[in-house]
Design a protein around this motif. Structure first.
Motif, short mmCIF file in Angstrom:
data_model
loop_
_atom_site.label_atom_id
_atom_site.label_comp_id
_atom_site.label_asym_id
_atom_site.label_seq_id
_atom_site.Cartn_x
_atom_site.Cartn_y
_atom_site.Cartn_z
N TYR A 167 0.01 43.91 -12.08
CA TYR A 167 -0.56 43.56 -13.37
C TYR A 167 -1.82 42.71 -13.22
O TYR A 167 -1.96 41.98 -12.24
CB TYR A 167 0.46 42.78 -14.21
CG TYR A 167 1.71 43.56 -14.49
CD1 TYR A 167 1.75 44.49 -15.52
CD2 TYR A 167 2.85 43.38 -13.71
CE1 TYR A 167 2.90 45.22 -15.77
CE2 TYR A 167 4.01 44.11 -13.94
CZ TYR A 167 4.02 45.03 -14.98
OH TYR A 167 5.16 45.76 -15.21
N PHE A 168 -2.66 42.79 -14.23
CA PHE A 168 -3.91 42.03 -14.28
C PHE A 168 -3.93 41.33 -15.63
O PHE A 168 -4.08 41.97 -16.67
CB PHE A 168 -5.10 42.99 -14.15
CG PHE A 168 -6.40 42.32 -13.86
CD1 PHE A 168 -6.91 42.29 -12.57
CD2 PHE A 168 -7.15 41.74 -14.88
CE1 PHE A 168 -8.14 41.69 -12.29
CE2 PHE A 168 -8.37 41.13 -14.61
CZ PHE A 168 -8.86 41.11 -13.32
N LEU A 169 -3.73 40.02 -15.63
CA LEU A 169 -3.68 39.23 -16.86
C LEU A 169 -5.08 38.72 -17.19
O LEU A 169 -5.65 37.92 -16.44
CB LEU A 169 -2.70 38.07 -16.70
CG LEU A 169 -2.47 37.16 -17.90
CD1 LEU A 169 -1.96 37.93 -19.11
CD2 LEU A 169 -1.48 36.05 -17.53
N THR A 170 -5.63 39.21 -18.30
CA THR A 170 -6.96 38.78 -18.73
C THR A 170 -7.06 38.86 -20.25
O THR A 170 -6.40 39.68 -20.88
CB THR A 170 -8.08 39.64 -18.09
OG1 THR A 170 -9.35 39.11 -18.48
CG2 THR A 170 -7.99 41.10 -18.49
N GLY A 185 -10.15 44.66 -19.53
CA GLY A 185 -8.78 45.17 -19.63
C GLY A 185 -8.72 46.65 -19.95
O GLY A 185 -7.93 47.40 -19.37
N ARG A 186 -9.57 47.09 -20.88
CA ARG A 186 -9.61 48.51 -21.25
C ARG A 186 -10.13 49.37 -20.10
O ARG A 186 -9.82 50.55 -20.03
CB ARG A 186 -10.45 48.72 -22.50
CG ARG A 186 -9.76 48.28 -23.78
CD ARG A 186 -10.53 48.68 -25.02
NE ARG A 186 -11.85 48.06 -25.09
CZ ARG A 186 -12.11 46.89 -25.66
NH1 ARG A 186 -11.15 46.22 -26.23
NH2 ARG A 186 -13.33 46.40 -25.66
N SER A 187 -10.93 48.78 -19.21
CA SER A 187 -11.50 49.53 -18.09
C SER A 187 -10.52 49.75 -16.95
O SER A 187 -10.65 50.69 -16.18
CB SER A 187 -12.72 48.79 -17.52
OG SER A 187 -13.72 48.68 -18.49
N GLN A 239 -2.14 41.02 -21.66
CA GLN A 239 -2.86 40.06 -22.51
C GLN A 239 -1.90 38.95 -22.91
O GLN A 239 -0.70 39.17 -23.02
CB GLN A 239 -3.35 40.73 -23.79
CG GLN A 239 -4.23 41.92 -23.60
CD GLN A 239 -4.53 42.56 -24.94
OE1 GLN A 239 -5.23 41.98 -25.75
NE2 GLN A 239 -3.99 43.74 -25.17
N LEU A 240 -2.44 37.78 -23.16
CA LEU A 240 -1.60 36.65 -23.58
C LEU A 240 -0.86 36.97 -24.86
O LEU A 240 0.27 36.50 -25.05
CB LEU A 240 -2.46 35.40 -23.76
CG LEU A 240 -3.01 34.80 -22.47
CD1 LEU A 240 -3.92 33.63 -22.79
CD2 LEU A 240 -1.90 34.39 -21.53
N SER A 241 -1.45 37.74 -25.75
CA SER A 241 -0.80 38.06 -27.03
C SER A 241 0.52 38.79 -26.83
O SER A 241 1.39 38.75 -27.70
CB SER A 241 -1.74 38.89 -27.91
OG SER A 241 -2.07 40.10 -27.26
#
Length: 146
Positions: free
Chosen positions: A121-124, A130-132, A141-143
């Motif tokens: 995972y990549f948290l940003t 993120g879409r890329s 995502q934090l949300s």
């Protein structure tokens, strides 16, 4: 909340580390829970030494020793956060990432580091980045945790 990511490494983008240190974001509770999970060895997280160059100039320029000390602790050798060097291999891999995804060089270095570290995972909070992200690396995502 973070238990489902046990043994599934997460890459922390620079903006996530800023949120974790600055303590004033809308995601303060989420950041507290994430840091607690890291300290409890529930969550394994990775970032790049590049992150240091991205997050520390502001507290230095603002002459904010408290924030600077928090960042230094975050990146210390005794920290549970794995901070990987920007090696020649990472830079070469980032060239391929940049060409394939059409992203900025700094972002490509982060993605290449995440891939080299075997992150799932990549948290940003960078929605453009993120879409890329594609392939085996999944955008968080934090949300999703609020």
């Amino acid at each position: 909340m973070w238990e489902r990511y046990r043994d599934r490494p997460i890459y922390l983008d620079s903006n996530i580390i800023i949120y974790a240190i600055e303590q004033g974001s809308r995601s303060t509770q989420t950041m507290y829970e994430m840091l607690s999970a890291i300290d409890a060895d529930v969550l394994r997280v990775v970032t790049s030494e590049l992150t240091i160059a991205e997050v520390m100039p502001k507290p230095i320029s603002l002459n904010s020793p408290d924030h600077l000390a928090k960042y230094e602790l975050f990146f210390s050798p005794s920290s549970p956060i794995l901070t990987l060097p920007v090696s020649r291999e990472i830079l070469l891999a980032s060239c391929h990432v940049q060409a394939e995804l059409g992203i900025k060089p700094m972002d490509a270095i982060h993605v290449a580091t995440a891939m080299a570290a075997g992150c799932d995972y990549f948290l940003t909070e960078d929605h453009r980045l993120g879409r890329s992200i594609a392939g085996d690396l999944k955008w968080l995502q934090l949300s999703e945790f609020s």
